[in-house]
Design an enzyme around this catalytic site. Sequence first.
Site, PDB file in Angstrom:
ATOM      1  N   TYR A   1      61.803  30.025  48.068  1.00  0.00           N
ATOM      2  CA  TYR A   1      60.752  30.764  48.745  1.00  0.00           C
ATOM      3  C   TYR A   1      61.130  32.229  48.960  1.00  0.00           C
ATOM      4  CZ  TYR A   1      58.096  26.518  49.681  1.00  0.00           C
ATOM      5  OH  TYR A   1      57.365  25.365  49.547  1.00  0.00           O
TER       6      TYR A   1
ATOM      7  N   ASP B   1      59.299  21.268  52.829  1.00  0.00           N
ATOM      8  CA  ASP B   1      57.849  21.409  52.713  1.00  0.00           C
ATOM      9  C   ASP B   1      57.260  20.119  52.126  1.00  0.00           C
ATOM     10  OD1 ASP B   1      55.467  22.718  52.894  1.00  0.00           O
ATOM     11  OD2 ASP B   1      55.834  24.147  51.293  1.00  0.00           O
TER      12      ASP B   1
ATOM     13  N   LYS C   1      70.082  18.530  46.491  1.00  0.00           N
ATOM     14  CA  LYS C   1      70.212  18.111  45.091  1.00  0.00           C
ATOM     15  C   LYS C   1      71.519  18.692  44.570  1.00  0.00           C
ATOM     16  CE  LYS C   1      68.361  16.213  41.373  1.00  0.00           C
ATOM     17  NZ  LYS C   1      68.080  14.784  41.235  1.00  0.00           N
TER      18      LYS C   1
ATOM     19  N   ASP D   1      55.064  16.767  54.135  1.00  0.00           N
ATOM     20  CA  ASP D   1      53.730  16.306  53.741  1.00  0.00           C
ATOM     21  C   ASP D   1      53.753  14.812  53.403  1.00  0.00           C
ATOM     22  OD1 ASP D   1      52.560  18.760  54.147  1.00  0.00           O
ATOM     23  OD2 ASP D   1      51.547  18.826  52.208  1.00  0.00           O
TER      24      ASP D   1
ATOM     25  N   ASP E   1      65.898  13.245  45.774  1.00  0.00           N
ATOM     26  CA  ASP E   1      64.885  12.409  45.105  1.00  0.00           C
ATOM     27  C   ASP E   1      64.851  10.988  45.682  1.00  0.00           C
ATOM     28  OD1 ASP E   1      67.380  12.451  43.940  1.00  0.00           O
ATOM     29  OD2 ASP E   1      66.692  12.650  41.882  1.00  0.00           O
TER      30      ASP E   1
END
Length: 515
Positions: free
Chosen positions: A158, A262, A205, A266, A238
């Site tokens: 970002y 983010d 990750k 959600d 993941d």
Amino acid sequence: MFRSSTSPSSADNGDATPNTRGHDGTGRTADTAPTPITVAYGDGIGPEIMAATLQILEAAGAHIAPDIIDVGADVYARGIAGGISDAAWASIRRTKVFLKAPITTPQAKGVKSLNVTLRKTLGLFANVRPVQTYDPCVPSGHPKLDVVIIRENEEGLYAGIEHRQTAEVTQCLKLISRPGCERIVRYAFEYARAHGRRRVTCMSKDNIMKITDGMFHRVFDEVAAEYPDITADHSIIDIGAGRLAAHPSRFDVIVTGNLYGDILSDIAAEISGSVGLCPSANLGEAGAMFEAIHGSAPDIAGYGIANPSGLLLAAVTMLRHIGQTAVAERVHGAWLATIEDGIHPADIYDPEHSTAKVGTREFAAAVIERLGRTPVALAHLAGDPARNTAVSPRPLAPRPRPTKQMVGMDVFLDWDEGERDPNALAETLARCGTHGLSLQMITNRGVVVWPNGKPETQRTDHWRCRFMAEGDTTTDHQALVALLESVRLAGFDFIKTETLCTFDGAPGFSVGQGQ
Ligand code: NAD
């Protein structure tokens, strides 16, 4: 109507004013003015849910003076690329408390996401996103979900540093800083401790991004050692996201990077019942911004059916943040009572659990009607004055700077000749090696294509050519500039360079295939 807080003298100078007024939990004392807050109605469903939220806060007796600012679509349309005017910045910097409805980010080039800009410019490094289920009142496959996602808010992908480098290839830089990692991870552990939570899970990750995500994980392990009372573990993002979706009750607090947080929030929000239920607090040392986690929902804007709960719960968090805990509990209790009475907006309506499907305004009226009521079925979720409020991060200890030595350079080329044969490229480039630097390898999108490349590897017009100082020695800027000049004279289009350094002897760059 709330009285406006704008005063021309203070609005212009961006001066700090204390944001906590009153100590009786109502925000009222005989001589205190209402707490000034900045409010933006936003875009899409923003005006509808903000109107509902402010109506409820006013009815509950919130002692606040909103200063309304214009940000988002209208401001972008006036040609202000950032989506926010100087006067609006001044208001936010003056009040240091910002209640914001969602904003639409235009797709147009040159337009920056205002949400990201606000978080980064104001140093709001911690994005706290609590998600829980309201079993048995709102249907969810996961009745025991109660997780807090703490998302790093300023860094990672970002950073918004993107380039098109060749005809075929674009890049987005992922920037991760050690202080950034330490601040957010420490915040997560402090949050867990302050809120009686037992476990913090780091998600990254780092099996692939060994330097950037590797640092996040390493810092997590270091900081975790200072909190022996809290269980700390790590999950690759993941499988972590998969497990959060399948078994959310296994998680307590999750700390993770910007993009991952983010996405995770959600996922958690949707499985809790609806993204429309979830609040978010953006916290930093110089201010705080409170918003719903969802966006401006253009697909339902103007229909009067949006669920205002995410923004309302963000406002409850804000009331706690400014010391008005009694009002916060009053609003929260009334909201819980409305939910348990089955008065539900469309996104959570279900004939088995709901008694009425209501629009945004009717929902607000139902909450106001229940002010002063104590929830019963959802009583376990009410009355926790500490819940979701900010905790101050401990200052970071200064660290000695490592010894940095320059050992080579990656030169990125835009090259599209013949069959794009890496051996032909290497042959010419090898002759460019100068000042003790020699070509070590060439990769294409991270895959080694020279030496010993495989013919099956797809090759784009974007080549990373690694030159290293010969014989394990170091190099200097003069040698690197000479190398670039020789690459230029050979007719190559160099598009970017990365200086390769060691830090206390350890390579500060990825080595090997596919890294
Ligand atoms: P969204 O969150 O706006 O909508 C996703 C889905 O959830 C839609 O079907 C929508 O109708 C539904 N939904 C969202 N909030 C709801 C609510 N309160 N009540 C009922 N249903 C609700 O995501 P999107 O469509 O991907 O994004 C739309 C715009 O919002 C984009 O421009 C995006 O950049 C922006 N956005 C802004 C913020 C923010 O301001 N913090 C956050 C996310 C997205």
